[in-house]
Design a protein around this motif. Sequence first.
Motif, PDB file in Angstrom:
ATOM      1  N   LYS A   2       0.843  -1.202   0.000  1.00  0.00           N
ATOM      2  CA  LYS A   2       0.000   0.000   0.000  1.00  0.00           C
ATOM      3  C   LYS A   2       0.872   1.244   0.000  1.00  0.00           C
ATOM      4  O   LYS A   2       1.892   1.325   0.666  1.00  0.00           O
ATOM      5  CB  LYS A   2      -0.923   0.004   1.216  1.00  0.00           C
ATOM      6  N   PHE A   3       0.426   2.203  -0.760  1.00  0.00           N
ATOM      7  CA  PHE A   3       1.200   3.448  -0.886  1.00  0.00           C
ATOM      8  C   PHE A   3       0.280   4.505  -1.430  1.00  0.00           C
ATOM      9  O   PHE A   3      -0.538   4.234  -2.302  1.00  0.00           O
ATOM     10  CB  PHE A   3       2.372   3.220  -1.855  1.00  0.00           C
ATOM     11  N   GLN A 360      11.248   0.638  -8.620  1.00  0.00           N
ATOM     12  CA  GLN A 360      11.609   2.043  -8.424  1.00  0.00           C
ATOM     13  C   GLN A 360      10.699   2.700  -7.384  1.00  0.00           C
ATOM     14  O   GLN A 360      11.142   3.580  -6.630  1.00  0.00           O
ATOM     15  CB  GLN A 360      11.515   2.791  -9.747  1.00  0.00           C
ATOM     16  N   ILE A 361       9.430   2.305  -7.332  1.00  0.00           N
ATOM     17  CA  ILE A 361       8.520   2.842  -6.315  1.00  0.00           C
ATOM     18  C   ILE A 361       9.037   2.493  -4.914  1.00  0.00           C
ATOM     19  O   ILE A 361       9.050   3.331  -4.006  1.00  0.00           O
ATOM     20  CB  ILE A 361       7.100   2.295  -6.527  1.00  0.00           C
ATOM     21  N   ARG A 408       7.023  10.240 -10.275  1.00  0.00           N
ATOM     22  CA  ARG A 408       7.334   9.717 -11.600  1.00  0.00           C
ATOM     23  C   ARG A 408       7.300   8.196 -11.625  1.00  0.00           C
ATOM     24  O   ARG A 408       6.806   7.584 -12.578  1.00  0.00           O
ATOM     25  CB  ARG A 408       8.708  10.244 -12.034  1.00  0.00           C
ATOM     26  N   ALA A 409       7.812   7.552 -10.555  1.00  0.00           N
ATOM     27  CA  ALA A 409       7.823   6.090 -10.512  1.00  0.00           C
ATOM     28  C   ALA A 409       6.406   5.530 -10.477  1.00  0.00           C
ATOM     29  O   ALA A 409       6.095   4.548 -11.161  1.00  0.00           O
ATOM     30  CB  ALA A 409       8.622   5.611  -9.297  1.00  0.00           C
ATOM     31  N   VAL A 410       5.526   6.156  -9.677  1.00  0.00           N
ATOM     32  CA  VAL A 410       4.142   5.672  -9.592  1.00  0.00           C
ATOM     33  C   VAL A 410       3.416   5.876 -10.919  1.00  0.00           C
ATOM     34  O   VAL A 410       2.723   4.983 -11.416  1.00  0.00           O
ATOM     35  CB  VAL A 410       3.393   6.386  -8.451  1.00  0.00           C
ATOM     36  N   VAL A 411       3.579   7.059 -11.516  1.00  0.00           N
ATOM     37  CA  VAL A 411       2.920   7.325 -12.795  1.00  0.00           C
ATOM     38  C   VAL A 411       3.436   6.377 -13.868  1.00  0.00           C
ATOM     39  O   VAL A 411       2.654   5.821 -14.656  1.00  0.00           O
ATOM     40  CB  VAL A 411       3.136   8.798 -13.212  1.00  0.00           C
TER      41      VAL A 411
END
Length: 436
Positions: A2-3, A360-361, A408-411
């Motif tokens: 979860k994030f 990366q996230i 950026r990592a999440v997108v």
Amino acid sequence: MKFWLPFLLCAGLAHAQPHYVDLPAVLRLAGAQNEEVELARLHHQQALLESEQIGQRFWPSLQSGAQFRSHRGHTQDIVGEILNTQKHLYSAGGLLQFDWTPGDTFYAALAAKQRAAALGHSVSKARLDLQREAADRFYELLAAEASLAVLSEEVTVTEHYASQLEGAVQVGTAFRGDLLRLQTQIARLRIQIRQAQEARQLAAARLAETLRLPPDTELRPAKGELMPVHSAPQKSLPELLQLAQNRRPEIQALSATLTSLSREQDRARLGPLIPNVQAGYSGGGLGGGRGSSSGRFGEQQDAFIGLSWKIGPGGLFDSTRQKLASSRHEAVALQITRLRAAIGREVVDASIRSASCFEQIRIASTAVTTAEEMTRLAAQRQASQIGVVLEFVLAREELAKARLAQVRAVVDFNRAQYALRFAVGESAETPPNAKP
């Protein structure tokens, strides 16, 4: 795992009221009024009508009517003598006529049906491509919006700290150079904010273009939390590759085209072996006579039937036609092989990017936690007059960089997931397996 990363929505330009959209709304709007999808749909409709028209060749033609003919002067009788006469005749009735080429028509109808099926898959491909483009441009807008929120929060915190430091400079308890360093940092952040605003406006314009909205429409992502979502099927890579090979509309369209060309081969090879059929029946009445006599009007009937084979071009022994049909069939078979390889690479690329972005996230989340702790310690040291302003500035810079990298990592992960979803042939109408 979860994030989430809450982000604020910035206000639009003063002359335009922003419209808030989420990804499901964008995917529903994609193709709703797009000319590419409409053009593909019209081509499919035309192919269906052509297929129906070919099938109508099996139907007989029916004619009905009446006629009157009059003759005055010379004519020739049945044995060749020239006579001078005056006569007339009249008739009324109908004609039922069959002119069939069953071999050619049968295989032509099968081929036309497969061509229509291929164009039907092309409609799905056009819609899928447009949804893919819409999702990609939505995430581009979302990344700009989230980056702008991070930078706006950073400049607010830095300005607040600068105002406190300015008061300390005025009473002589702080170094003016530290205040100038903070003001330089604020100017740098404002430049980044302006660049993020520009990126948001450009992304909104590109998304409006995809959705065929007015160019000046101010689009904003709906309020929510940016979080990684597993929208692609949760399967192994071999299963994803097999799924793509079975479901991608491009492969289905080319497979239907290949089947159509197989029927064209049968049409060139087997169609001429089946004889053409001509048959007809006419019935009605016929009357007439010499001079002004109306003659007798009575019933008449005629019937005929015949079989024939065409020899030469378009018929028996037309080897050129058969070779041409075989050549076209082989060309499409090669296209399918090339397309399957390209789709396989596309699935592998999307899967690799998705796995990389997910890792990366995790790394970016650790970096954000570390940067937040570093910022907290720098603030405590500054409050106790132990640290220096530069330490606080550097800590805030690292925190901003870590948060932007996290955004950026999440997108990129969500974008890669949707790319993988579309790569295996799932459209927006297929519910994703959303597992944050």
